[in-house]
Write an enzyme that holds these catalytic residues in place. Structure first.
Site, PDB file in Angstrom:
ATOM      1  N   LYS A  24      76.215 -22.413  65.201  1.00 17.73           N
ATOM      2  CA  LYS A  24      75.991 -21.279  65.600  1.00 17.73           C
ATOM      3  C   LYS A  24      74.428 -20.836  64.617  1.00 17.73           C
ATOM      4  O   LYS A  24      73.692 -20.314  65.615  1.00 17.73           O
ATOM      5  CB  LYS A  24      76.555 -19.958  63.865  1.00 17.73           C
ATOM      6  CG  LYS A  24      76.385 -18.847  63.941  1.00 17.73           C
ATOM      7  CD  LYS A  24      77.211 -17.739  63.343  1.00 17.73           C
ATOM      8  CE  LYS A  24      77.991 -17.938  62.121  1.00 17.73           C
ATOM      9  NZ  LYS A  24      76.637 -17.174  60.971  1.00 17.73           N
ATOM     10  N   GLY A  97      73.987 -11.724  60.012  1.00 16.78           N
ATOM     11  CA  GLY A  97      72.296 -11.680  59.334  1.00 16.78           C
ATOM     12  C   GLY A  97      70.936 -12.775  59.756  1.00 16.78           C
ATOM     13  O   GLY A  97      70.180 -11.919  60.033  1.00 16.78           O
ATOM     14  N   ARG A 125      73.328  -5.473  53.961  1.00 18.49           N
ATOM     15  CA  ARG A 125      71.572  -6.842  53.091  1.00 18.49           C
ATOM     16  C   ARG A 125      70.580  -5.931  53.184  1.00 18.49           C
ATOM     17  O   ARG A 125      70.295  -5.459  53.857  1.00 18.49           O
ATOM     18  CB  ARG A 125      72.973  -7.588  53.957  1.00 18.49           C
ATOM     19  CG  ARG A 125      74.237  -7.514  53.699  1.00 18.49           C
ATOM     20  CD  ARG A 125      75.003  -9.365  55.283  1.00 18.49           C
ATOM     21  NE  ARG A 125      73.589 -10.186  54.603  1.00 18.49           N
ATOM     22  CZ  ARG A 125      73.915 -11.156  55.407  1.00 18.49           C
ATOM     23  NH1 ARG A 125      75.171 -10.803  55.874  1.00 18.49           N
ATOM     24  NH2 ARG A 125      73.486 -12.782  54.880  1.00 18.49           N
ATOM     25  N   SER A 170      64.594 -19.948  52.113  1.00 17.91           N
ATOM     26  CA  SER A 170      65.386 -18.578  53.131  1.00 17.91           C
ATOM     27  C   SER A 170      65.119 -19.124  54.566  1.00 17.91           C
ATOM     28  O   SER A 170      63.949 -18.663  54.387  1.00 17.91           O
ATOM     29  CB  SER A 170      65.376 -17.538  52.652  1.00 17.91           C
ATOM     30  OG  SER A 170      65.808 -16.711  54.252  1.00 17.91           O
ATOM     31  N   GLN A 172      65.853 -17.619  57.179  1.00 21.55           N
ATOM     32  CA  GLN A 172      66.082 -16.989  58.246  1.00 21.55           C
ATOM     33  C   GLN A 172      64.190 -16.355  57.971  1.00 21.55           C
ATOM     34  O   GLN A 172      63.661 -16.333  59.165  1.00 21.55           O
ATOM     35  CB  GLN A 172      67.319 -15.399  57.815  1.00 21.55           C
ATOM     36  CG  GLN A 172      68.669 -17.275  58.252  1.00 21.55           C
ATOM     37  CD  GLN A 172      69.694 -15.463  57.754  1.00 21.55           C
ATOM     38  OE1 GLN A 172      69.288 -14.402  57.117  1.00 21.55           O
ATOM     39  NE2 GLN A 172      70.767 -15.794  58.036  1.00 21.55           N
ATOM     40  N   ASP A 318      75.380 -21.753  52.894  1.00 21.27           N
ATOM     41  CA  ASP A 318      76.691 -21.412  53.615  1.00 21.27           C
ATOM     42  C   ASP A 318      77.737 -22.150  53.211  1.00 21.27           C
ATOM     43  O   ASP A 318      78.847 -21.612  53.571  1.00 21.27           O
ATOM     44  CB  ASP A 318      76.390 -21.455  55.084  1.00 21.27           C
ATOM     45  CG  ASP A 318      75.091 -20.473  55.218  1.00 21.27           C
ATOM     46  OD1 ASP A 318      74.926 -19.593  54.663  1.00 21.27           O
ATOM     47  OD2 ASP A 318      74.530 -20.833  56.287  1.00 21.27           O
ATOM     48  N   ARG A 349      79.642 -13.723  47.654  1.00 21.02           N
ATOM     49  CA  ARG A 349      80.565 -14.497  47.783  1.00 21.02           C
ATOM     50  C   ARG A 349      80.940 -15.193  45.871  1.00 21.02           C
ATOM     51  O   ARG A 349      81.738 -15.921  45.779  1.00 21.02           O
ATOM     52  CB  ARG A 349      80.046 -16.016  48.509  1.00 21.02           C
ATOM     53  CG  ARG A 349      79.961 -15.473  50.338  1.00 21.02           C
ATOM     54  CD  ARG A 349      79.582 -16.514  51.107  1.00 21.02           C
ATOM     55  NE  ARG A 349      79.932 -16.304  52.037  1.00 21.02           N
ATOM     56  CZ  ARG A 349      78.914 -16.409  53.110  1.00 21.02           C
ATOM     57  NH1 ARG A 349      78.783 -17.559  52.662  1.00 21.02           N
ATOM     58  NH2 ARG A 349      79.520 -16.038  54.350  1.00 21.02           N
ATOM     59  N   ARG A 391      84.046 -17.000  55.878  1.00 16.60           N
ATOM     60  CA  ARG A 391      83.664 -18.173  55.378  1.00 16.60           C
ATOM     61  C   ARG A 391      84.806 -18.024  53.854  1.00 16.60           C
ATOM     62  O   ARG A 391      85.580 -18.492  53.543  1.00 16.60           O
ATOM     63  CB  ARG A 391      82.532 -18.773  54.797  1.00 16.60           C
ATOM     64  CG  ARG A 391      81.701 -18.598  55.596  1.00 16.60           C
ATOM     65  CD  ARG A 391      80.204 -19.179  55.285  1.00 16.60           C
ATOM     66  NE  ARG A 391      79.294 -19.844  56.853  1.00 16.60           N
ATOM     67  CZ  ARG A 391      79.232 -20.120  57.958  1.00 16.60           C
ATOM     68  NH1 ARG A 391      80.652 -20.577  58.493  1.00 16.60           N
ATOM     69  NH2 ARG A 391      78.275 -19.893  58.348  1.00 16.60           N
TER      70      ARG A 391
END
EC number: 2.5.1.19
Length: 444
Positions: A24, A97, A125, A170, A172, A318, A349, A391
């Site tokens: 992904k 995200g 988020r 991070s 991202q 993840d 999570r 997930r």
């Protein structure tokens, strides 16, 4: 979206071989850089999940011609930065995200205004972690009072490169700053407190954009060009993680996974499983488009609980829903710390996995930045809720392999974001899964 519930039969073993869907993270980045490049980019093996399709939809709205996807093949006719056009609508990235945070950096340097929004889950988020460093570069982005999307990006502001140290590891945020840095004056350098996935840096170089790394710092200079290329997307190790755990915990299993992404910034899940006693063998390795890939063979093994080293947490962030299932089936106690990031994923999570495992009879002690799980030989059955987190849903499907009664999972529809065909693959490998909902339209 109409809800989809699963009922997974207890027990069983996994046999055979499989190639899980494309990665992904790499799929997103290939579309983004292909759109910004001069010339044509051909992507094969791309993940045709809802998140990546949302990224494709964004660039079509920005005036980029994109053919496909068809059986994982996509052709992106790049327009360069100057060829992007103001969209006629808000840019909706659904549950992704990755799309929102990376696009915030990419769009910040454009000469026109844009609005990034998502579904109800994504719009809760935290986004200040990316908008605040972008503001230091000169970007003008407004959020809700809570620091969440929609993100209103006011174009036309000149950007200047910065030296930025990430407060929390991070990929991202790092990627958003590098994408903005391509449109900024001077150098942009990002220093990481711990290693994170480096797909953006690798792919920028694959598209001809110079990137340098010195220890924990990655730098680039603004104003260079990207050139269209070919990208062969490896199978997603985050998706493979569910099958690695499944074959490890189900007695008698012997499973081979083909062409799995073997990027060293992503293999934390395998390292953790091996420390727990998993039998995972690398059959062969290769490199495709700057990304390492491997064929993996996993056989059932007696797992044992461990204290997970904090330095491995960013390399497996993840994959923890799957790893929680491994811990629940291991002998002894597993301790996780330094993973507060799990509380701001598609769901909390830590809380959601703890709730579900307790339903299955497992002793779980959630903590602010982690969890303590006491493993047991057999899990109970029961009904758990995924909180629409893909997930979480896949993790509890795998848990049924060690359950004494069926495991029912509510709200599984978002599995299509990362692993289309998950249910069909489980069935082919030997598991019994019944679906109640829209799955028969081919979306799971």
């Amino acid at each position: 979206m109409e809800g989809e519930n699963w009922r997974v039969a207890p027990g069983g073993a996994l046999h055979g071989e499989a190639r899980v869907p494309g990665d992904k993270s790499i799929s997103h980045r290939a579309v983004m850089l292909g759109a910004l490049a001069d010339g044509t980019t051909r992507i094969t093996g791309m993940l045709e999940g809802a998140d990546v399709l949302a990224t494709i939809d964004v660039f079509r709205a920005l005036g980029v011609a994109i053919e496909g996807p068809e059986q994982g093949a996509v052709t992106v006719h790049g327009v360069g930065w100057e060829g992007l056009r103001p969209p006629a609508r808000e840019l909706d990235v659904g549950n992704s995200g990755t799309s929102m945070r990376l696009l915030a950096g990419l769009l910040a340097g454009l000469p026109f205004d844009t609005v990034l929004t998502g579904d109800a889950s994504l719009n809760r988020r935290p986004m200040r972690r990316v908008t605040e460093p972008l503001a230091e570069m000169g970007a003008r982005i407004t959020t809700s009072d809570a620091g969440t999307a929609p993100l209103r990006i006011h174009g036309g502001s000149p950007l200047a490169g910065i030296d930025y140290t990430l407060p929390v590891a991070s990929a991202q945020v790092k990627s958003a700053l590098l994408l903005a840095g391509m449109r900024a004056e001077g150098h942009t350098c990002v220093t990481e407190p711990a290693p994170t996935r480096d797909h953006t840096e690798r792919m920028l170089q694959g598209f001809g954009y110079p990137v340098s790394r010195d220890l924990a710092t990655v730098c680039l200079e603004g104003g260079r060009r990207l050139y269209g290329t070919g990208v062969d997307v490896p199978a997603d190790i985050s998706s493979a993680a569910f099958l690695l755990v499944a074959a490890s915990i189900a007695p008698g299993s012997d499973l081979t996974l083909r062409h799995v992404g073997w990027n060293p910034t992503r293999t934390g899940v395998v390292e953790i499983l091996r420390r727990m006693g998993a039998d995972i063998e690398v059959l062969s390795t290769d490199e495709v488009g700057g990304e390492p890939v491997a064929d993996l063979r996993v056989r059932s093994a007696a797992l044992r609980g461990i204290a997970i080293p904090e330095e491995l947490v960013p390399l497996a962030i993840d994959e923890f829903p799957a790893l929680f299932i491994a811990a629940a089936c291991a002998e002894g106690e597993t301790q996780l710390t330094g993973a507060a990031e799990l509380r701001v994923k598609e769901s909390d999570r830590i809380a959601v996995m703890a709730e579900g495992l307790q339903t299955l009879g497992v002793t779980v002690e959630p903590r602010e930045d982690g969890v303590r799980i006491v493993g047991q030989p057999v899990l109970g059955g029961g009904r758990v809720h995924s909180h629409t987190d893909h997930r979480i849903a896949m993790a509890f499907a795998v848990a049924a392999l060690r359950a004494e009664a069926p495991v029912e999972i509510e709200a599984c529809e978002n599995v299509r974001t990362s692993f289309p065909g998950f249910v069909e693959l489980l069935r082919r490998l030997g598991m019994g899964v019944e679906v109640d909902g829209p799955h028969d339209r081919g979306t799971a």
